[in-house]
Design a protein around this motif. Structure first.
Motif, short mmCIF file in Angstrom:
data_model
loop_
_atom_site.label_atom_id
_atom_site.label_comp_id
_atom_site.label_asym_id
_atom_site.label_seq_id
_atom_site.Cartn_x
_atom_site.Cartn_y
_atom_site.Cartn_z
N SER A 64 -4.20 -11.78 1.07
CA SER A 64 -3.59 -13.11 0.93
C SER A 64 -2.20 -13.18 1.54
N THR A 65 -1.60 -12.03 1.89
CA THR A 65 -0.24 -12.05 2.45
C THR A 65 -0.21 -11.67 3.93
N VAL A 66 -1.39 -11.45 4.53
CA VAL A 66 -1.44 -11.01 5.92
C VAL A 66 -1.18 -12.17 6.86
N ASP A 67 -0.36 -12.00 7.81
CA ASP A 67 0.04 -12.86 8.92
C ASP A 67 1.40 -13.48 8.65
N GLU A 68 1.93 -14.09 9.67
CA GLU A 68 3.27 -14.66 9.60
C GLU A 68 3.29 -16.11 9.10
N ALA A 69 2.12 -16.67 8.79
CA ALA A 69 2.05 -18.08 8.37
C ALA A 69 2.57 -18.31 6.95
N LEU A 70 2.68 -17.24 6.16
CA LEU A 70 3.17 -17.33 4.79
C LEU A 70 2.37 -18.32 3.95
N LYS A 71 1.05 -18.31 4.11
CA LYS A 71 0.19 -19.23 3.37
C LYS A 71 0.27 -19.00 1.87
N TYR A 72 0.65 -17.80 1.45
CA TYR A 72 0.73 -17.48 0.02
C TYR A 72 2.01 -18.02 -0.62
N VAL A 73 2.93 -18.53 0.17
CA VAL A 73 4.20 -19.05 -0.35
C VAL A 73 4.07 -20.56 -0.52
N GLY A 74 4.38 -21.04 -1.70
CA GLY A 74 4.32 -22.47 -1.97
C GLY A 74 5.40 -23.23 -1.21
N PRO A 75 5.33 -24.55 -1.23
CA PRO A 75 6.34 -25.35 -0.53
C PRO A 75 7.71 -25.24 -1.19
N PHE A 76 8.74 -25.35 -0.41
CA PHE A 76 10.12 -25.41 -0.92
C PHE A 76 10.54 -26.86 -0.82
N ASN A 77 10.27 -27.62 -1.88
CA ASN A 77 10.53 -29.05 -1.81
C ASN A 77 11.32 -29.57 -3.01
N ALA A 78 11.96 -28.66 -3.76
CA ALA A 78 12.76 -29.07 -4.91
C ALA A 78 14.09 -28.32 -4.89
N PRO A 79 15.19 -28.98 -5.20
CA PRO A 79 16.51 -28.33 -5.13
C PRO A 79 16.61 -27.04 -5.93
N GLN A 80 15.94 -26.92 -7.08
CA GLN A 80 16.04 -25.69 -7.86
C GLN A 80 15.44 -24.49 -7.13
N GLN A 81 14.69 -24.75 -6.05
CA GLN A 81 14.12 -23.65 -5.28
C GLN A 81 15.12 -23.10 -4.26
N TRP A 82 16.04 -23.90 -3.78
CA TRP A 82 16.98 -23.40 -2.77
C TRP A 82 18.43 -23.34 -3.25
N LYS A 83 18.72 -23.84 -4.40
CA LYS A 83 20.08 -23.75 -4.94
C LYS A 83 20.14 -22.54 -5.86
N ARG A 84 21.06 -21.63 -5.58
CA ARG A 84 21.16 -20.38 -6.34
C ARG A 84 22.01 -20.52 -7.60
N ALA A 85 22.93 -21.46 -7.60
CA ALA A 85 23.81 -21.68 -8.75
C ALA A 85 24.26 -23.13 -8.74
N LYS A 86 24.79 -23.61 -9.85
CA LYS A 86 25.19 -25.02 -9.92
C LYS A 86 26.29 -25.33 -8.92
N GLU A 87 27.05 -24.33 -8.49
CA GLU A 87 28.11 -24.55 -7.49
C GLU A 87 27.58 -24.61 -6.06
N ASP A 88 26.35 -24.25 -5.86
CA ASP A 88 25.76 -24.18 -4.52
C ASP A 88 25.55 -25.59 -3.97
N ARG A 89 26.16 -25.88 -2.85
CA ARG A 89 26.05 -27.19 -2.23
C ARG A 89 25.03 -27.22 -1.09
N TYR A 90 24.42 -26.09 -0.82
CA TYR A 90 23.47 -25.98 0.28
C TYR A 90 22.26 -26.88 0.06
N ASP A 91 21.87 -27.58 1.11
CA ASP A 91 20.61 -28.31 1.17
C ASP A 91 20.02 -28.03 2.55
N PRO A 92 18.71 -27.87 2.63
CA PRO A 92 18.11 -27.62 3.95
C PRO A 92 18.39 -28.78 4.90
N TYR A 93 18.58 -28.44 6.16
CA TYR A 93 18.80 -29.47 7.17
C TYR A 93 17.52 -30.24 7.43
#
Length: 98
Positions: A64-93
């Motif tokens: 299930s993890t073979v290849d570079e397509a990362l099909k086993y990884v769910g979508p990153f579509n919620a801020p809690q997935q990319w923000k590491r702490a409450k101070e983190d201002r990063y948002d995907p471009y």
């Protein structure tokens, strides 16, 4: 199962005890939901080609993890997935922001 750190982004899963994990028979499926926290902030931070190894066994890639397509990884579509702490201002471009 417990997780241990080897080096960098290399980790391993290990049974908590032999009695708690008798093994996986040939052709059987073991479902393991892995939720990483903090330092994985995009789908592409996940490494492909995970494998299983044990003493006396030839290492085998998890299909299930073979290849570079990362099909086993769910979508990153919620801020809690990319923000590491409450101070983190990063948002995907978005294309418009780029």
């Amino acid at each position: 199962m417990t997780i241990g750190h080897v080096n960098g982004q290399l980790y391993y899963f290990e049974p908590t005890s032999v009695d708690a994990f008798p093994g996986i028979s040939t052709g059987a499926v073991l479902r393991c939901v892995y939720k990483n926290r903090r330092w994985i902030v995009s789908r592409t931070d996940n490494m492909p080609n995970w494998y299983v190894a044990a003493d006396g066994m030839k290492a085998q890639k998890l299909s299930s993890t073979v290849d570079e397509a990362l099909k086993y990884v769910g979508p990153f579509n919620a801020p809690q997935q990319w923000k590491r702490a409450k101070e983190d201002r990063y948002d995907p471009y978005t294309p418009a922001v780029r």
